[in-house]
Design an enzyme around this catalytic site. Structure first.
Site, PDB file in Angstrom:
ATOM      1  N   HIS A 198     -11.354  47.643  -7.713  1.00 19.46           N
ATOM      2  CA  HIS A 198     -11.066  46.075  -7.108  1.00 19.46           C
ATOM      3  C   HIS A 198     -10.129  45.577  -7.064  1.00 19.46           C
ATOM      4  CE1 HIS A 198     -13.623  42.439  -6.709  1.00 19.46           C
ATOM      5  NE2 HIS A 198     -12.508  41.462  -7.229  1.00 19.46           N
ATOM      6  N   ASN A 214     -10.399  39.615  -0.439  1.00 19.73           N
ATOM      7  CA  ASN A 214     -10.919  40.582  -1.446  1.00 19.73           C
ATOM      8  C   ASN A 214     -10.525  41.967  -0.142  1.00 19.73           C
ATOM      9  OD1 ASN A 214     -13.490  39.511  -3.152  1.00 19.73           O
ATOM     10  ND2 ASN A 214     -12.982  41.310  -3.764  1.00 19.73           N
ATOM     11  N   HIS A 256      -7.499  43.464  -3.989  1.00 17.74           N
ATOM     12  CA  HIS A 256      -7.676  41.928  -3.349  1.00 17.74           C
ATOM     13  C   HIS A 256      -6.142  42.861  -2.279  1.00 17.74           C
ATOM     14  CE1 HIS A 256     -10.039  38.279  -4.552  1.00 17.74           C
ATOM     15  NE2 HIS A 256     -10.391  39.323  -5.495  1.00 17.74           N
ATOM     16  N   CYS A 311     -10.105  33.872  -7.053  1.00 11.56           N
ATOM     17  CA  CYS A 311     -10.561  34.003  -7.566  1.00 11.56           C
ATOM     18  C   CYS A 311     -10.323  32.372  -7.688  1.00 11.56           C
ATOM     19  CB  CYS A 311     -10.658  34.324  -9.069  1.00 11.56           C
ATOM     20  SG  CYS A 311     -10.493  33.671 -10.643  1.00 11.56           S
ATOM     21  N   ASP A 368     -17.795  37.103  -5.036  1.00 13.79           N
ATOM     22  CA  ASP A 368     -16.592  36.933  -4.843  1.00 13.79           C
ATOM     23  C   ASP A 368     -16.132  36.362  -3.778  1.00 13.79           C
ATOM     24  OD1 ASP A 368     -13.707  36.919  -5.522  1.00 13.79           O
ATOM     25  OD2 ASP A 368     -13.742  39.686  -6.263  1.00 13.79           O
TER      26      ASP A 368
HETATM   27  N1  COA Z   1     -24.122  29.491 -17.215  1.00 13.08           N
HETATM   28  C1  COA Z   1     -24.598  28.295 -17.319  1.00 13.08           C
HETATM   29  N2  COA Z   1     -23.785  27.034 -18.564  1.00 13.08           N
HETATM   30  C2  COA Z   1     -22.789  27.437 -19.094  1.00 13.08           C
HETATM   31  C3  COA Z   1     -22.729  28.932 -18.797  1.00 13.08           C
HETATM   32  C4  COA Z   1     -23.065  30.399 -18.281  1.00 13.08           C
HETATM   33  N3  COA Z   1     -22.661  30.954 -18.506  1.00 13.08           N
HETATM   34  N4  COA Z   1     -22.013  28.741 -20.265  1.00 13.08           N
HETATM   35  C5  COA Z   1     -21.886  27.492 -20.425  1.00 13.08           C
HETATM   36  N5  COA Z   1     -22.571  27.170 -19.247  1.00 13.08           N
HETATM   37  C6  COA Z   1     -22.664  25.228 -20.299  1.00 13.08           C
HETATM   38  C7  COA Z   1     -23.093  25.094 -21.534  1.00 13.08           C
HETATM   39  O1  COA Z   1     -24.491  24.936 -21.954  1.00 13.08           O
HETATM   40  C8  COA Z   1     -22.167  23.618 -21.466  1.00 13.08           C
HETATM   41  O2  COA Z   1     -23.042  22.547 -21.107  1.00 13.08           O
HETATM   42  P1  COA Z   1     -23.478  21.221 -21.422  1.00 13.08           P
HETATM   43  O3  COA Z   1     -21.558  20.588 -20.718  1.00 13.08           O
HETATM   44  O4  COA Z   1     -24.303  21.023 -20.552  1.00 13.08           O
HETATM   45  O5  COA Z   1     -23.716  21.369 -22.351  1.00 13.08           O
HETATM   46  C9  COA Z   1     -21.176  23.619 -20.706  1.00 13.08           C
HETATM   47  O6  COA Z   1     -20.989  25.050 -20.064  1.00 13.08           O
HETATM   48  C10 COA Z   1     -19.782  24.314 -21.851  1.00 13.08           C
HETATM   49  O7  COA Z   1     -20.345  24.932 -22.465  1.00 13.08           O
HETATM   50  P2  COA Z   1     -19.012  25.449 -23.773  1.00 13.08           P
HETATM   51  O8  COA Z   1     -19.576  27.210 -23.809  1.00 13.08           O
HETATM   52  O9  COA Z   1     -17.890  24.710 -23.834  1.00 13.08           O
HETATM   53  O10 COA Z   1     -18.473  26.693 -21.743  1.00 13.08           O
HETATM   54  P3  COA Z   1     -16.911  26.401 -21.193  1.00 13.08           P
HETATM   55  O11 COA Z   1     -16.864  24.764 -21.177  1.00 13.08           O
HETATM   56  O12 COA Z   1     -15.199  26.993 -22.135  1.00 13.08           O
HETATM   57  O13 COA Z   1     -16.709  27.263 -19.970  1.00 13.08           O
HETATM   58  C11 COA Z   1     -17.136  29.641 -18.935  1.00 13.08           C
HETATM   59  C12 COA Z   1     -16.342  28.938 -20.572  1.00 13.08           C
HETATM   60  C13 COA Z   1     -17.103  31.094 -19.463  1.00 13.08           C
HETATM   61  C14 COA Z   1     -18.790  29.297 -18.920  1.00 13.08           C
HETATM   62  C15 COA Z   1     -16.503  29.156 -17.993  1.00 13.08           C
HETATM   63  O14 COA Z   1     -15.080  28.389 -17.505  1.00 13.08           O
HETATM   64  C16 COA Z   1     -16.645  29.279 -16.765  1.00 13.08           C
HETATM   65  O15 COA Z   1     -18.630  30.028 -15.872  1.00 13.08           O
HETATM   66  N6  COA Z   1     -15.978  30.869 -15.619  1.00 13.08           N
HETATM   67  C17 COA Z   1     -16.050  31.660 -14.809  1.00 13.08           C
HETATM   68  C18 COA Z   1     -15.552  31.146 -13.867  1.00 13.08           C
HETATM   69  C19 COA Z   1     -15.799  32.717 -12.269  1.00 13.08           C
HETATM   70  O16 COA Z   1     -16.893  32.242 -12.928  1.00 13.08           O
HETATM   71  N7  COA Z   1     -14.782  32.735 -12.025  1.00 13.08           N
HETATM   72  C20 COA Z   1     -14.363  33.718 -11.062  1.00 13.08           C
HETATM   73  C21 COA Z   1     -15.092  34.926 -11.043  1.00 13.08           C
HETATM   74  S1  COA Z   1     -14.053  35.939 -12.506  1.00 13.08           S
HETATM   75 ZN    ZN Z   2     -11.762  40.087  -7.465  1.00 14.21          ZN
END
Ligand code: COA
Ligand code: ZN
Length: 306
Positions: free
Chosen positions: A205, A247, A207, A238, A14
């Site tokens: 959790h 946090n 903040h 976030c 985080d």
């Molecule tokens: N790890 C690595 N790559 C990932 C992945 C993962 N968990 N999930 C998807 N991808 C990649 C796909 O392979 C694709 O790659 P490409 O462009 O090379 O083909 C690309 O990301 C898009 O995939 P898609 O399924 O359409 O995902 P998205 O772009 O809609 O993103 C998440 C969805 C969930 C992966 C993204 O929003 C995310 O990582 N969010 C986390 C945010 C975060 O950490 N917030 C703070 C903590 S709560």
């Molecule tokens: Zn948090």
């Protein structure tokens, strides 16, 4: 009998996810090893999320490969979707922490999908993990309020908790993603959650965005909660929530617990030393207070009369 509280460290997840500087992989590994030695029961090491969404944590697999596993510490990774779960499995995590917001708007901003789509993915993840020995936790993000939608109905939060349990997910975290909770609200929601989730499986959790972090911990503790996430130095936030800040601070929480006679198993002196070293890694001072002021027992010399 001694009262106890479990503090779970989340600074390298985080905390580092929101830092504009990229902390070197070797520095992350050294910090996690030092945190392990300080006695944490759980450390959230990193996230297996999209490297485009959170570039700061793109080295999650290398960090897991480099850390020394201390017996007694559970090494956790945040996972948003089935692809993240496959990467976490390959990296040898002990536990996955699946995250979905109760707020539709925040989940779309953070995860690019509806909460229902996140939960459908969690069902597939549980099938993938079956028999792997990896334990599971799931977080209800924005449980105490969403920066876009405001307060979330407690019934909706509880419905998500029940969905997690029905999927066979053991641990449940209620997350106050942007520090909107107040102690009365915390007391009510924790009391409800404890009817469904045993205290040993429930994490809070918080903040400290509006300065109520430790007040909320105390309200949750008095309602029966025993597990709390916190970040060294009070880092955290976030990247997909406007105005998000740190946090609750690990060493501030540990100091409060110890002063109140609640055991945490943590080496507070070591935590203060590690917190004081954080500016070297992130390039700025943090909001933690005990690392600056010292412990309440660290007395000062009496000034000599002029
Ligand atoms: N790890 C690595 N790559 C990932 C992945 C993962 N968990 N999930 C998807 N991808 C990649 C796909 O392979 C694709 O790659 P490409 O462009 O090379 O083909 C690309 O990301 C898009 O995939 P898609 O399924 O359409 O995902 P998205 O772009 O809609 O993103 C998440 C969805 C969930 C992966 C993204 O929003 C995310 O990582 N969010 C986390 C945010 C975060 O950490 N917030 C703070 C903590 S709560
Ligand atoms: Zn948090």
């Amino acid at each position: 009998m001694t009262e106890t509280m479990q503090i779970q460290e989340v600074a390298t997840r985080d905390g580092f996810q929101i830092e504009p500087v990229h902390v070197e992989t070797a520095d992350k590994i050294a910090l996690i090893d030092a945190l392990s030695a300080a006695g944490f029961p759980r450390i959230e090491v990193s996230s297996f999320v999209s490297p485009k969404a959170v570039p700061a944590l793109r080295d999650a697999a290398a960090v897991f490969a480099g850390i020394a596993r201390r017996p007694g510490t559970v090494y956790v990774a945040l996972v948003p979707n089935p692809k993240g779960a496959e990467r976490a499995l390959a990296a040898g995590v002990d536990e996955v922490n699946l995250v979905a917001s109760v707020s539709e708007t925040h989940n779309c901003a953070n995860m690019g999908m509806s909460p229902a789509a996140s939960l459908a993915g969690f069902g597939r993840i549980m099938e993938t993990l079956r028999g792997s020995g990896i334990s599971t936790n799931a977080t209800v993000a924005t449980a105490f309020g969403c920066p876009f939608e405001g307060e979330q109905p407690a019934d909706a939060v509880m419905a998500q908790v029940e969905r997690y349990r029905a999927l066979g997910i053991r641990g449940v975290t209620l997350a106050d993603t942007t520090g909107m909770a107040n102690p009365r609200q915390v007391e009510r929601l924790v009391a409800r959650a404890l009817r469904v989730v045993p205290a040993e499986d429930l994490t809070l959790h918080f903040h400290n965005t509006r300065g109520l972090g430790l007040a909320n911990v105390l309200a949750a503790y008095q309602a029966g909660a025993r597990r709390f996430d916190a970040a060294l130095g009070g880092l955290g936030g976030c990247p997909f929530a406007p105005g998000a800040t740190g946090n609750i601070c690990t060493e501030d929480l540990a100091s409060m617990a110890h002063e109140m006679g609640i055991a945490t198993g943590l080496d507070l002196d070591a935590l203060i030393r590690l917190s004081r070293d954080l500016p070297r890694l992130v390039g700025h001072d943090g909001p933690g207070q005990v690392a600056k002021a010292g412990r309440p027992r660290d007395l000062h010399p009496v000034p000599r009369a002029a």
